[in-house]
Design a protein around this motif. Structure first.
Motif, mmCIF file in Angstrom:
data_model
loop_
_atom_site.group_PDB
_atom_site.id
_atom_site.type_symbol
_atom_site.label_atom_id
_atom_site.label_comp_id
_atom_site.label_asym_id
_atom_site.label_seq_id
_atom_site.Cartn_x
_atom_site.Cartn_y
_atom_site.Cartn_z
ATOM 1 N N PHE A 1 -5.013 4.295 -4.718
ATOM 2 C CA PHE A 1 -3.869 4.187 -4.111
ATOM 3 C C PHE A 1 -3.033 5.572 -3.520
ATOM 4 O O PHE A 1 -2.094 5.923 -4.178
ATOM 5 C CB PHE A 1 -2.714 3.300 -4.919
ATOM 6 C CG PHE A 1 -3.189 1.934 -5.251
ATOM 7 C CD1 PHE A 1 -3.257 0.855 -4.409
ATOM 8 C CD2 PHE A 1 -3.805 1.616 -6.575
ATOM 9 C CE1 PHE A 1 -3.449 -0.337 -4.790
ATOM 10 C CE2 PHE A 1 -4.404 0.330 -6.820
ATOM 11 C CZ PHE A 1 -4.205 -0.523 -5.714
ATOM 12 N N SER B 1 -0.184 2.896 6.527
ATOM 13 C CA SER B 1 -0.304 2.431 4.988
ATOM 14 C C SER B 1 -1.710 2.253 4.479
ATOM 15 O O SER B 1 -2.433 1.773 5.329
ATOM 16 C CB SER B 1 0.630 0.975 4.947
ATOM 17 O OG SER B 1 0.791 0.521 3.714
ATOM 18 N N HIS B 2 -2.002 2.418 3.443
ATOM 19 C CA HIS B 2 -3.145 2.383 2.618
ATOM 20 C C HIS B 2 -3.438 1.293 1.865
ATOM 21 O O HIS B 2 -2.765 1.381 0.732
ATOM 22 C CB HIS B 2 -3.532 3.875 1.837
ATOM 23 C CG HIS B 2 -5.001 4.028 1.541
ATOM 24 N ND1 HIS B 2 -5.335 5.333 1.463
ATOM 25 C CD2 HIS B 2 -6.153 3.061 1.464
ATOM 26 C CE1 HIS B 2 -6.542 5.152 1.312
ATOM 27 N NE2 HIS B 2 -6.973 4.011 1.320
ATOM 28 N N ILE B 3 -4.090 0.156 2.156
ATOM 29 C CA ILE B 3 -4.065 -0.885 1.445
ATOM 30 C C ILE B 3 -5.656 -1.032 0.650
ATOM 31 O O ILE B 3 -6.483 -0.234 1.003
ATOM 32 C CB ILE B 3 -4.003 -2.506 2.316
ATOM 33 C CG1 ILE B 3 -5.185 -2.301 3.338
ATOM 34 C CG2 ILE B 3 -2.548 -2.270 3.025
ATOM 35 C CD1 ILE B 3 -5.044 -3.545 4.388
ATOM 36 N N ASN B 4 -5.528 -1.950 -0.350
ATOM 37 C CA ASN B 4 -6.816 -1.689 -1.077
ATOM 38 C C ASN B 4 -7.882 -2.790 -0.577
ATOM 39 O O ASN B 4 -7.838 -3.331 0.491
ATOM 40 C CB ASN B 4 -6.639 -2.552 -2.692
ATOM 41 C CG ASN B 4 -5.866 -3.956 -2.525
ATOM 42 O OD1 ASN B 4 -6.457 -4.679 -1.768
ATOM 43 N ND2 ASN B 4 -5.048 -4.168 -3.426
ATOM 44 N N GLY C 1 0.767 -1.105 -0.024
ATOM 45 C CA GLY C 1 0.078 -0.168 0.114
ATOM 46 C C GLY C 1 0.782 1.281 0.117
ATOM 47 O O GLY C 1 1.855 1.028 0.263
#
Length: 464
Positions: free
Chosen positions: A314, A324-327, A228
């Motif tokens: 994203f 953290s940026h996750i899907n 991410g």
């Protein structure tokens, strides 16, 4: 900061950074068409390159607003970012937070253009924002000053009738006087019929991803790695595992689990969260606030999971803690991991710039969609341009996150939105206007919309 802007924008009699209406004044091989005024100081164009300033002028319009700060100076970073994206000069060694995010040379779309800025919008804390008369005044001033390209990174929440929309009216006058007007499509996607700035004479720009991002990995105790984007000035010790908890399991006694799952203000229990990495479900319009809430409750890090509608986004945000940026798919996995493991743990790697990212470009989920509800026979948006994780100049009058509690100040920042996409097209328009000064706004718009190349990386990807 002033030294950085002098490099980015060129020499200026006053390093004023303004927001909203940004204009490009092309001077390659011809005299600039902006005359000296009392507000802008005295200069007398007499040939190529005779104007010594990059930023040739700024104006502000607040006759209809009770703005507490009546100045053209940029107080939120938006105008600095869009102006430098459209016409910023070459700047070497650019990165965000100095930790390797986006190292390289930055430039605007028309790096040798002269620029001017017209501020027509004001802080929401006043009763204003963007008033009809101020927007029209900005357009009229830009036309009168002789600019070639007008970049408008603003718009209403809903599409408006052409005869009552100030951007439609002002841009019509500009285009009828030979000026090209680019505008942002809006950030109300992915829902249909949300597109704004739908006038046929406007060059309406949607936002898409690029083929690079700021990649970080979330490593789980079962050795699963989740990728991410991450944009943070802080980090965690390398390969040190921390307890992992879902935000809905860290709710206060008086907070609903579904509210805590979104890490909303006042919902998280510090005793449950202290020293842990928390997983929050993305709350689309308050992402940075989610990180602030997690940090204030004692979390050492945050994993932000996309909801289903944001599967392809994203976006990297300047959170106040490592995040953290996750899907969506990875979010489902991490929630399942937490649910089925007795002592779930994880750690996060430091961010690195990854290139290329495939597939790209992809239209961002937040980018407003058609159809055009005002004139259905006119297709909108006209084009898409980079609008996700865009690095450009930023105002140190505000924090990097926009939060009052955040004391971080940076000369560059990564922002996301159709406001960031619009000046990319404005810059290209400026280059075409230089090469073909005789072309009409319609001709320039047509040339850009009907020209393209196939990316070799994409060809390799599709042949596998």
């Amino acid at each position: 900061m002033e030294q950085f802007l002098r490099t980015l924008l060129g020499r200026g009699q006053d390093m004023v950074k303004a927001q909203s209406l940004v204009t490009l004044i092309q001077v390659y091989g011809q005299n600039p068409r902006v005359l000296a005024t009392k507000e802008w100081g005295q200069f007398h164009p007499s040939g190529r390159g005779s104007v010594k300033w990059k930023l040739v002028g700024v104006r502000f319009f607040s006759q209809c607003s009770d703005a507490l700060f009546s100045s053209a100076r940029d107080t939120d970073g938006h105008g600095s970012h869009t102006l430098s994206t459209a016409g910023g000069n070459f700047v070497d060694g650019v990165n965000v937070f100095g930790n390797g995010n986006g190292n390289g040379t930055a430039k605007g779309g028309s790096p040798k253009a002269h620029v001017a800025a017209y501020k027509v919008c004001w802080p929401i804390m006043s009763t204003g924002s963007c008033y009809f008369a101020d927007i029209l005044a900005g357009f009229e001033a830009a036309i009168s000053d002789g600019v070639d390209v007008i970049s408008v990174s603003l718009g209403g929440r809903q599409p408006e009738e052409l005869f009552s929309d100030p951007i439609s009216i002002g841009s019509f006058h500009a285009v009828s006087n030979g000026r090209v007007v680019a505008s942002s499509a809006g950030n109300r996607g992915p829902y249909p019929g949300t597109i704004s700035n739908v006038a046929p004479w406007l060059f309406t720009v949607a936002a898409s991803t690029t083929d690079s991002d700021f990649t970080s990995y979330v490593k789980l105790g079962d050795k699963k790695k989740l990728k991410g984007p991450r944009l943070s000035s802080m980090g965690l010790p390398s390969k040190k595992f921390y307890p992992l908890i879902s935000a809905e399991n860290a709710n206060k006694a008086n907070a609903l689990p579904q509210e805590a799952k979104l890490c909303r203000e006042g919902t998280l229990d510090a005793e449950k969260l202290k020293g842990k990495i928390v997983v929050c479900l993305e709350d689309k319009f308050s992402v940075v606030l989610q990180g602030s809430e997690a940090a204030s409750a004692g979390a050492v890090g945050m994993v932000l999971a996309n909801d289903g509608q944001n599967l392809y986004d994203f976006m990297a945000y300047p959170h106040v803690l490592p995040a953290s940026h996750i899907n969506y798919t990875d979010g489902e996995y991490i929630y399942s991991y937490i649910k089925h493991k007795m002592n779930p743990v994880s750690y996060m790697t430091k961010p690195k710039t990854k290139f290329p990212t495939i597939p790209a470009p992809v239209v961002a989920s937040f980018s407003s969609r058609g159809p055009n509800t005002i004139q259905p026979s006119i297709l909108k948006p006209d084009i898409t341009a980079p609008g996700v994780n865009i690095i450009a100049a930023y105002s140190e009058a505000t924090s990097v996150s926009g939060l009052l509690s955040d004391d971080r100040r940076v000369p560059l920042n990564s922002l996301t939105g159709t406001s960031m996409a619009c000046p990319h097209v404005s810059g290209i328009v400026g280059l075409l206007k230089t090469l073909h000064p005789e072309w009409s706004p319609a001709a320039i718009k047509s040339a850009i919309m009907t020209t393209g190349i196939r990316m070799w990386k994409f060809l390799i990807f599709t042949s596998l």
